[in-house]
Structure formats: C-alpha cells, structure tokens
Design an enzyme around this catalytic site. Structure first.
Site, PDB file in Angstrom:
ATOM      1  N   GLU A  12      68.592  60.645   5.957  1.00 23.29           N
ATOM      2  CA  GLU A  12      68.606  59.295   6.372  1.00 23.29           C
ATOM      3  C   GLU A  12      70.049  59.105   7.202  1.00 23.29           C
ATOM      4  OE1 GLU A  12      68.967  56.070   3.789  1.00 23.29           O
ATOM      5  OE2 GLU A  12      67.960  54.742   5.220  1.00 23.29           O
ATOM      6  N   LYS A  53      61.829  52.280   9.484  1.00 26.52           N
ATOM      7  CA  LYS A  53      61.885  51.955   7.973  1.00 26.52           C
ATOM      8  C   LYS A  53      61.392  50.639   7.967  1.00 26.52           C
ATOM      9  CE  LYS A  53      65.266  52.076   4.337  1.00 26.52           C
ATOM     10  NZ  LYS A  53      66.926  52.453   3.994  1.00 26.52           N
ATOM     11  N   CYS A 103      63.923  56.436   2.465  1.00 26.36           N
ATOM     12  CA  CYS A 103      64.969  55.831   1.304  1.00 26.36           C
ATOM     13  C   CYS A 103      64.306  54.975   0.421  1.00 26.36           C
ATOM     14  CB  CYS A 103      66.401  55.490   1.914  1.00 26.36           C
ATOM     15  SG  CYS A 103      67.577  55.282   0.484  1.00 26.36           S
TER      16      CYS A 103
HETATM   17  N1  LIG Z   1      69.774  52.881   0.178  1.00 26.09           N
HETATM   18  C1  LIG Z   1      68.731  52.551   0.015  1.00 26.09           C
HETATM   19  O1  LIG Z   1      67.871  52.620   0.978  1.00 26.09           O
HETATM   20  C2  LIG Z   1      68.118  52.595  -1.185  1.00 26.09           C
HETATM   21  C3  LIG Z   1      68.646  52.458  -2.421  1.00 26.09           C
HETATM   22  O2  LIG Z   1      70.066  52.755  -2.393  1.00 26.09           O
HETATM   23  C4  LIG Z   1      68.023  52.261  -3.658  1.00 26.09           C
HETATM   24  O3  LIG Z   1      68.539  52.250  -4.857  1.00 26.09           O
HETATM   25  O4  LIG Z   1      66.742  51.810  -3.469  1.00 26.09           O
END
Ligand SMILES: NC(=O)CC(=O)C(=O)O
Length: 266
Positions: free
Chosen positions: A40, A111, A146
């Site tokens: 990402e 996202k 993520c």
């Molecule tokens: N950084 C993110 O997008 C997600 C993250 O850190 C989490 O714990 O969920």
C-alpha cells in the site's frame, strides 16, 4: 500459479521516484512469476500524511508509467500496490493499480474503508464506492487494501463477484501485527480463498511497519510469511484448490442471507 510479494521498505530516505525505480527493478527480477504484488502507498509511505497532496497522481501517472514498463519487461501481472490518486474533482483516494503483462491498466480499486478514525487518511481521502475484481487466466482476484481486512462483508462481496484470491496491499503497523496475521487467515478460511497480503518494511512517519507479508491458502494454512525487513516472498499456488475446497467443505452454500442480511438480497 507463481506469486511474488515484494515487501519493500517505507523508510523516508528515498524519493518517490527513486522508490519507483527500485521497485521496478525488483519487479523485473520476478520474470517467471505469474503475479507480482507491491504494498500500500509504497511510493509515498502509508502514514506520510503530509506528503499526500504533493505526491498525488492520476492512475495513468508516474507510478503506472514506471511499473507498466516493468510488468511488460517481466511478462507478469502486477498488482502495483496503491498510490495517492487525485481525482479531477480534487478528491484524493488510496487507489490500487493492477497492470497486465502487456502493460495495460487492467483494474483499479479505491480503498473503501479509510483508516484513521478522525484523522489521517480518514479525513484526507475520499472513500471508494465500488468493489473491484480482475480476472487472471488462473483465478479472479478480488481487491482490498489494508484496513479493509477488518471488514469481512467486503470479502464476501468479492467472493460473490467471483474472487478466489484476495490481494491485500498494506502498510500495517508493527504494534498490531497479531491482528494482521489473524485477519488474513480469517478472510481465507471464511471465504475459502487464497489471501496474498503484502506489507511494508521499515519505519515511516515514526510508524514501525509490521512487514510479515503473508500468503494463506483456502483452508487457512499459512504457505509463507516474511519477516519484518525487506524481503520477497515467492509462492506456488494451486488455483484448483479454491474450487476443490469449496466442493469438499461447502460452507458457502450454507449462507442464510435471507435471515441474517435480507437487505443484501434486494
Ligand atoms: N493502516 C491501516 O490501513 C490499517 C491498520 O493500521 C489497522 O490496524 O487496521
């Protein structure tokens, strides 16, 4: 189907352009793989909020240009991780790019679930509004990024759209690494799909990254896992295992959407 996950560092000692050149040469080294994955926001750093405006680009911008050439040279499908995208209306998005072996932009994904609660990405970026899949010759890949990993309903939506493999680029912090591994395995088990989750190494904007990119099979077994530092994970996947698992242990057929989520059926 051979996949390589490039767990590149997010340290702030490089410019976006030098990171692109370095990532491109790592992609070129993956000739022989079918699918290569980057994490990402690797050209910028997932937590480098102060750089988002300056580093924003279009899906056809510098990251695409450099990575398309690398994908073509290596003859691979490339999930080029995500970029800070600037829409023509000015809104920023955290947008993943999928590039074909001929260098064409085969898919994008904005996202959907933005991280940060009341700060960072959650307030600086727009939320994606569309699910995205890309049909590869062996399997259809479903795209997530993520923080999306915490939202199982997105992954069920991707399964309903035909996905048998989820690609999840991330910039996941080291302090929540336990969740990362658990959630990657959970999304694989509950959807009987491969999960390729590619994180970043190093420290960016004072946030130590977990690294620990992970590949999980449709039975939830971990096929490979990286350490915390820069590393390339290469794994052979058996595309037939998705259908075989779904046939041998057909839990997805036992869903009761009419009872638990009737709105989804409308
Ligand atoms: N950084 C993110 O997008 C997600 C993250 O850190 C989490 O714990 O969920």
């Amino acid at each position: 189907m051979r996949a390589s996950l490039i767990q590149i560092a997010a340290d702030p000692d490089e410019t976006a352009n030098s990171r692109r050149q370095r990532a491109a040469s790592l992609v070129r080294e993956q000739r022989g793989a079918d699918l290569v994955v980057l994490p990402e926001l690797w050209p910028v750093g997932a937590f480098a909020y102060q750089s988002f405006e300056d580093e924003a680009e279009t899906p056809a911008g510098p990251t695409y240009e450099v990575m398309a050439e690398a994908a073509r040279d290596a003859g691979v499908w490339l999930h080029a991780g995500s970029i800070v995208e600037r829409d023509p209306d000015g809104t920023l998005y955290n947008t993943s790019l999928v590039i074909s072996p001929t260098g064409d932009l085969a898919g994008t994904y904005r996202k959907i679930h933005r991280f940060g609660f009341d700060k960072g990405e959650a307030v600086m970026m727009g939320a994606g509004a569309d699910l995205a899949t890309v049909a590869l010759p062996e399997l259809t890949i479903g795209l997530a990024t993520c923080y999306d990993l915490r939202f199982p309903e997105l992954f069920r939506g991707l399964v309903d759209a035909g996905a048998g493999l989820f690609v999840v680029p991330a910039g996941w912090p080291a302090r929540r690494r336990g969740h990362w591994t658990l959630l990657a395995r959970a999304r694989a088990v509950e959807n009987q799909a491969y999960v390729l989750a590619c994180g970043t190494a190093g420290t960016h904007a004072d946030v130590e990254q977990a690294g620990h990119s992970i590949v999980v099979d449709p039975w939830g077994e971990v096929l490979a896992e990286a350490g915390p530092d820069e590393e390339i994970l290469t794994v052979d996947l058996d595309a037939a295992k998705v259908e075989a698992t779904r046939e041998q242990f057909p839990v997805l057929k036992d869903r009761r959407l009419g009872v638990v989520a009737p709105d989804l059926l409308r």
